[in-house]
Design a protein around this motif. Structure first.
Motif, PDB file in Angstrom:
ATOM      1  N   LEU A 627     -25.185   2.085 -10.299  1.00  0.00           N
ATOM      2  CA  LEU A 627     -25.539   0.687 -10.060  1.00  0.00           C
ATOM      3  C   LEU A 627     -24.387  -0.246 -10.414  1.00  0.00           C
ATOM      4  CD1 LEU A 627     -29.223   0.272 -11.320  1.00  0.00           C
ATOM      5  CD2 LEU A 627     -28.366  -0.107  -9.015  1.00  0.00           C
ATOM      6  N   VAL A 628     -23.766   0.002 -11.552  1.00  0.00           N
ATOM      7  CA  VAL A 628     -22.647  -0.837 -11.967  1.00  0.00           C
ATOM      8  C   VAL A 628     -21.518  -0.768 -10.944  1.00  0.00           C
ATOM      9  CG1 VAL A 628     -20.861  -1.138 -13.725  1.00  0.00           C
ATOM     10  CG2 VAL A 628     -23.222  -0.689 -14.401  1.00  0.00           C
ATOM     11  N   LYS A 629     -21.291   0.422 -10.413  1.00  0.00           N
ATOM     12  CA  LYS A 629     -20.283   0.576  -9.373  1.00  0.00           C
ATOM     13  C   LYS A 629     -20.624  -0.291  -8.163  1.00  0.00           C
ATOM     14  CE  LYS A 629     -18.089   4.118  -6.488  1.00  0.00           C
ATOM     15  NZ  LYS A 629     -18.084   5.572  -6.135  1.00  0.00           N
ATOM     16  N   GLY A 630     -21.897  -0.300  -7.811  1.00  0.00           N
ATOM     17  CA  GLY A 630     -22.340  -1.118  -6.687  1.00  0.00           C
ATOM     18  C   GLY A 630     -22.127  -2.591  -6.920  1.00  0.00           C
ATOM     19  N   LEU A 631     -22.236  -3.035  -8.183  1.00  0.00           N
ATOM     20  CA  LEU A 631     -22.004  -4.444  -8.495  1.00  0.00           C
ATOM     21  C   LEU A 631     -20.555  -4.847  -8.263  1.00  0.00           C
ATOM     22  CD1 LEU A 631     -24.145  -4.748 -11.737  1.00  0.00           C
ATOM     23  CD2 LEU A 631     -24.500  -6.039  -9.626  1.00  0.00           C
ATOM     24  N   GLY A 632     -19.658  -3.894  -8.293  1.00  0.00           N
ATOM     25  CA  GLY A 632     -18.254  -4.190  -8.073  1.00  0.00           C
ATOM     26  C   GLY A 632     -17.874  -4.276  -6.617  1.00  0.00           C
ATOM     27  N   TRP A 633     -18.793  -3.880  -5.729  1.00  0.00           N
ATOM     28  CA  TRP A 633     -18.497  -3.950  -4.298  1.00  0.00           C
ATOM     29  C   TRP A 633     -18.616  -5.399  -3.817  1.00  0.00           C
ATOM     30  CZ3 TRP A 633     -22.479   0.362  -2.725  1.00  0.00           C
ATOM     31  CH2 TRP A 633     -21.982   1.605  -3.120  1.00  0.00           C
ATOM     32  N   GLY A 634     -17.699  -5.850  -3.083  1.00  0.00           N
ATOM     33  CA  GLY A 634     -17.824  -7.125  -2.388  1.00  0.00           C
ATOM     34  C   GLY A 634     -18.011  -8.304  -3.313  1.00  0.00           C
ATOM     35  N   THR A 635     -18.299  -9.445  -2.698  1.00  0.00           N
ATOM     36  CA  THR A 635     -18.453 -10.700  -3.444  1.00  0.00           C
ATOM     37  C   THR A 635     -19.686 -11.483  -3.006  1.00  0.00           C
ATOM     38  OG1 THR A 635     -17.033 -11.820  -1.830  1.00  0.00           O
ATOM     39  CG2 THR A 635     -15.960 -10.913  -3.818  1.00  0.00           C
ATOM     40  N   ASP A 636     -20.621 -10.814  -2.347  1.00  0.00           N
ATOM     41  CA  ASP A 636     -21.816 -11.515  -1.865  1.00  0.00           C
ATOM     42  C   ASP A 636     -22.730 -11.825  -3.045  1.00  0.00           C
ATOM     43  OD1 ASP A 636     -24.028 -12.513  -0.600  1.00  0.00           O
ATOM     44  OD2 ASP A 636     -24.638 -10.630   0.334  1.00  0.00           O
ATOM     45  N   PRO A 637     -22.878 -13.092  -3.436  1.00  0.00           N
ATOM     46  CA  PRO A 637     -23.708 -13.424  -4.604  1.00  0.00           C
ATOM     47  C   PRO A 637     -25.163 -12.990  -4.438  1.00  0.00           C
ATOM     48  CG  PRO A 637     -22.361 -15.297  -3.973  1.00  0.00           C
ATOM     49  CD  PRO A 637     -22.251 -14.299  -2.870  1.00  0.00           C
ATOM     50  N   ALA A 638     -25.682 -13.071  -3.200  1.00  0.00           N
ATOM     51  CA  ALA A 638     -27.088 -12.705  -2.987  1.00  0.00           C
ATOM     52  C   ALA A 638     -27.306 -11.227  -3.282  1.00  0.00           C
ATOM     53  CB  ALA A 638     -27.502 -13.031  -1.555  1.00  0.00           C
ATOM     54  N   ALA A 639     -26.412 -10.365  -2.794  1.00  0.00           N
ATOM     55  CA  ALA A 639     -26.538  -8.936  -3.046  1.00  0.00           C
ATOM     56  C   ALA A 639     -26.338  -8.633  -4.529  1.00  0.00           C
ATOM     57  CB  ALA A 639     -25.536  -8.164  -2.195  1.00  0.00           C
TER      58      ALA A 639
END
Length: 996
Positions: A627-639
């Motif tokens: 999950l933490v890895k997923g938080l580092g993907w992209g910059t979409d605030p909504a996601a």
């Protein structure tokens, strides 16, 4: 002379009927029902319709359900067992016929009088199927009208615990299965006789089905309250009627619906689907308030209690009624009509004009069905009470009515569909009256199951499918092919490209019927999930996920989740979630990949929440790191917000959790996000992971009087929820900050700090009423705090009247002798509520005389309400949500209100009973359980919604009591009680005294 006049003459009631029709119809409000022969003519129906008495007492009594056989005869189940269910009974099944086509029976026969607990019946497969809880029985008849052997128990295990809220119904579905309903207060383990619990299917309310030849039982949809009526429309869509929390539900396979109380049996459902209707048939408030169907309840539709469901597909009533649904409204003594409209992936039920008014308070409609002439039969239990009012059940009454428009086409005297050839039964699939369609299809199914060669039948049905332009007729051919084993998988895969969304949807359902779709079908499903333009088809794909092996769900789920336009759909987001939840638990890494493609916020949030709830210690750390890895993907605030809030929801109540790999780097990035929501959620998680920098930052923000109030409030909420060690001192400082005082009081209850009681008590006199209430709640959370409170009461620093009975009971639950002795000395003795209930009721009845009430001031009563009841109850749109909304309540009935106020714990369902939760640090929390999961318990207390970690819970038990305390009127002056009751009885809002 028409047949209705003939009936009146035959019944010897010409003069009586003339007397009724001679004057304007007036509603019967008497102690006895209208005579059977008079009741039909007393009803109000739209122009062109006529009602006749088909049968009445003593020929039929207690009619709880009915059906028709292949000869058009009426089979009626009489239930004498209710409400005293027993292992043996004398409930009856009667057979009525109307050979003269006069709208009134001319022959009557008792099929059986030895049934126990009869709640539903259906005919088929050379026998009679009976809901006879705890059993589903089959009585063989050989196609005749007499038993040819002893009843056979097909299933058992249904509970009778719910009294009226139990298994019921029975109706054949277009798929060849037998459908029924079950209420949520009768949780059951259902299976074949002799099977173990592990082999049985849990039933906690909703819809189920049973296959008559494969002998398979399964749940179709779960939840609601007390579904008691199910039918199908022209497109094979099932709808149920229900009581209390919405009366109409589109039955989607695999759906999990909202419940009146309790929690879903899957702790990872997270959220439940709402009703299909866009309106209520009662004015709101506690369900009991609609009894009688008067006032605002009548205007809305009559009341909350419904039974029976009929989607009219006959050929006698005007076409404007076709495909709309009718249901009996028990409290309103009428029949409601809802208009079914497609909306997004599902339907919405609009409120049509009420169809029938019985004009008799004894009318208790339970079911309605159309017959071979298109006329509609309506059963009337006929009693002066209903499901909860059983003390004086009248077992001598009951009626069956028939409603026709004009004069129906006469039926052949020798009507018997079983005598038709296979070819003739196939042609019946084109009949306008679905009665012929359904019976014809079932007979074909019976013949196929008996081993008859159906080659010619299937060929003709395929020709019909190809030739017919009408989608409903195409579906009839498709359903008939299914029940006669005439559908090949390749044909169904081909139909996945059909132009009709209904054909495509049914092809999906049939391809997953055995839970093992072919590779070709799965490939097409994945294509359709991405590209099909129909939300209805996507709903069927989402439902199909639950009938597929977990590893086959991913490409379909990815396609469905990519449709951002479905984010606001009534059903799709949750149905997608229910379908993929087991897959997420099985493979969190693939779940995170799904997040990348997902454009539906709720689904993203739930994926993150489920990954964070992986309980296997060997997999949990890796899942969180994913999950933490997923938080580092992209910059979409909504996601990012969806992932963070999902993680936060999973970890609420936790503290000092080990930070996942990579968290520090990700938090550094997220704490500087331009999105306040992202920053707030990341701070909350940082606290849970023991981040000192986050703690210091949030503590500074909470204490900074120059910071925006919303930011400070959010900081306090996050700090309190995380139960940060050493926070008590910071919260104590906030006791002098009016904007954060309430939050500080709530938070201090979580900390055992000896400085807290004197700090609260020294400020008590200058607190507002709400703040005092919260202060008391904090001071009764721990034994040491309680003693400090009682000492303050003894010193007269705090009025004993400020301590509610609920707070006093909480003190008593500590079972501490010192506390109990002191409580008795300075506050009073807690008596068993049952010991003085009658005395209290009589006391206030004597006070609230009509003469005394004439001097009441409703505006002053509103002021009393705002200071006593409003924290928990809403009235006219203002107030708390802990208890029922009182706007539509039976507030004008003084006896009713007194009973609820004086003895609120007289009858409390298990799921509404106040739970006593003792935490390991000594704190006692009392409230109603709203959600449970392996990691947390969500509790609605008197003033807040608390999430408690299961690691912190030492003991949890039911108090057996309502959260609403007794003797609330004791602290009011007689004039205040008078004014309060006057305000409760108002029809519209009145101004407060200062406004007035």
């Amino acid at each position: 002379m028409n047949r209705f006049t003939t009936i009146a003459i035959a019944s010897g009631c010409v003069l009586c009927a003339q007397a009724v029709f001679a004057a304007e119809i007036v509603k019967n409000t008497g102690d006895r029902p209208l005579p059977p022969q008079v009741a039909a003519g007393h009803m109000t129906v739209p122009d062109g319709f006529e009602v006749t008495l088909f049968a009445g007492e003593p020929d039929v009594m207690q009619p709880i359900g009915f059906t028709t056989d292949d000869r058009g005869r009426l089979w009626v189940g009489e239930c004498y067992s209710y409400p005293n269910w027993a292992a043996e009974g004398h409930d009856r099944v009667l057979i009525f016929s109307d050979k003269q086509d006069m709208g009134h029976f001319d022959t009557r026969k008792v099929f059986s009088d030895q049934v126990a607990n009869l709640t539903g019946l259906e005919i088929g497969f050379a026998g009679v199927w009976l809901c006879s809880p705890p059993k589903l029985l089959f009585i063989p008849t050989g196609g005749g009208d007499s038993p040819r052997g002893a009843p056979v128990t097909m299933l058992d295990g249904w509970s009778l615990k719910g009294k009226h809220n139990i298994v019921n119904g029975l109706v054949w579905g277009p798929d060849g299965w037998l459908y029924g309903c079950n209420g949520i207060t009768s949780p059951s383990l259902v299976g074949k006789p002799g099977t173990t619990d592990a082999e049985r299917e849990a039933q906690t309310g909703g819809v189920w089905r049973y296959h008559p030849t494969k002998h398979v039982f399964e749940s179709v949809a779960r939840g609601t309250t007390n579904p008691w009526g199910l039918d199908f429309d022209d497109y094979g869509q099932a709808f149920i009627t229900n009581c209390v929390i919405g009366h109409l539900w589109h039955v989607v396979p695999g759906a999990r619906y909202k419940r009146m109380h309790g929690v879903d049996d899957n702790p990872y459902s997270f959220e439940l689907l709402d009703a299909t209707s866009d309106h209520l048939h009662w004015g709101g408030g506690d369900w009991t308030t609609s009894r009688g169907g008067l006032g605002i309840h009548s205007e809305a539709g009559g009341g909350h209690a419904h039974a029976g469901a009929m989607v009219y597909l006959g050929d006698n009533w005007p076409d404007r009624y076709r495909d709309s649904i009718f249901m009996c409204n028990i409290h309103g003594n009428r029949v409601n009509n809802d208009l079914l409209e497609r909306s997004g992936s599902s339907y919405v039920g609009r409120h049509g004009k009420d169809f029938l008014f019985a004009n008799d308070v004894w009318f208790r409609g339970l079911n309605l069905k159309y017959g071979p002439d298109g006329g509609v039969y309506v059963s009337d239990w006929c009693d002066n009470g209903e499901c909860h009012n059983v003390a004086q059940t009248d077992r001598t009454s009951g009626r069956m009515y028939k409603i026709v428009y004009g004069r129906p086409n006469p039926l052949p005297a020798d009507l018997d569909l079983t005598k038709l050839t296979d070819g003739e039964l196939v042609k019946l699939q084109l009949h306008k009256n679905d009665w012929y369609v359904r019976h014809g299809r079932r007979i074909l199914q019976e013949r196929a199951a008996a081993g008859r060669d159906m080659t010619a039948v299937n060929a003709e049905l395929h020709r019909m499918f190809d030739a017919e332009a009408s989608v409903p007729r195409k579906l009839r051919a498709l359903w008939a092919l299914h029940v006669t084993d005439g559908l090949m998988p390749a044909f169904l895969v081909e139909q996945l490209h059909h132009e009709s969304e209904y054909i495509r949807a049914w092809a999906i359902q049939f391809l997953v019927e055995d839970k093992h779709p072919s590779a070709a079908a799965c490939g097409e499903f994945a294509r359709m999930a991405r590209k099909d333009s129909s939300a209805f088809v996507r709903l069927y794909l989402a439902a199909a996920l639950q009938r597929m092996p977990v590893d086959q769900r991913w490409p379909i789920a990815a396609g469905l989740a990519a449709h951002g336009e479905d984010a606001g759909d009534h059903d799709l987001p949750l149905m997608i979630w229910y379908g993929i939840e087991p897959a997420i638990a099985a493979d969190p890494k693939l779940g995170l990949e799904l997040v990348r493609q997902c454009r539906i916020s709720l689904v993203r949030r739930f994926i993150a929440r489920r990954i964070a709830l992986i309980d296997d210690p060997k997999r949990a750390a890796g899942a969180m790191a994913t999950l933490v890895k997923g938080l580092g993907w992209g910059t979409d605030p909504a996601a990012q917000f969806d992932l963070l809030s999902g993680m936060h929801d999973a970890l609420r109540g936790k503290r000092n959790e080990t930070a996942p790999d990579g968290w520090i780097e990700v938090y550094s990035k997220l704490s500087n996000s331009p999105s306040a929501e992202v920053r707030g959620e990341s701070d909350a998680l940082a606290l849970i992971f023991g981040d000192r920098a986050a703690l210091e930052s949030l503590t500074r923000t909470a204490a900074d009087s120059a910071a925006p109030l919303a930011k400070r409030q959010q900081a306090v909420d996050v700090l309190v929820e995380a139960h940060v060690t050493g926070l008590a001192a910071a919260l104590q400082e906030l006791l002098d900050d009016p904007s954060l005082l309430l939050r500080a009081l709530q938070g201090l209850a979580a900390y055992d700090d000896p400085r807290t009681p004197p700090l609260i008590l020294s400020r008590y006199r200058r607190l507002s009423a709400d703040q005092k209430h919260e202060a008391i709640n904090t001071l009764v959370a721990r034994p040491s705090y309680v003693l400090a409170l009682l000492d303050a009461i003894e010193r007269k620093e705090i009025p004993s009247s400020d301590v509610s009975l609920l707070a006093a009971r909480q003190m008593q639950h500590f079972k501490n002798r010192q506390i109990n002795d002191k409580l008795a000395k300075v506050w009073g003795t807690l008596r068993d509520s049952s010991a003085d209930t009658k005395e209290q009721l009589q006391k206030y009845k004597n006070l609230l005389t009509p003469e005394f009430m004439t001097t009441a001031d409703a505006a002053a009563g509103r002021f009393v309400f705002s200071n006593t009841c409003m924290a928990c109850h809403s009235l006219y749109g203002a107030g708390g949500k802990i208890g029922p909304d009182l706007t539509g309540a039976n507030r004008g009935n003084i006896d009713y209100v007194l009973q609820k106020v004086v003895d609120p714990s007289a009858a409390v369902p298990n799921d509404y009973q106040m739970q006593l939760i003792t935490l390991k640090d000594g704190r006692l929390v009392s409230g109603i359980i709203r959600q449970r999961s392996p990691r947390a318990v969500v509790v609605q207390t008197e003033t807040e919604l608390l999430t408690l970690s299961t690691d912190d819970v030492d003991e949890m038990k039911s108090s057996g009591q309502s959260m609403m305390p007794e003797r609330q009127l004791d602290k009011l002056r007689p004039e205040q009680i008078r004014d309060l009751f006057a305000y409760l009885a108002t029809k519209t809002q009145v101004p407060l005294p200062m406004e007035k």
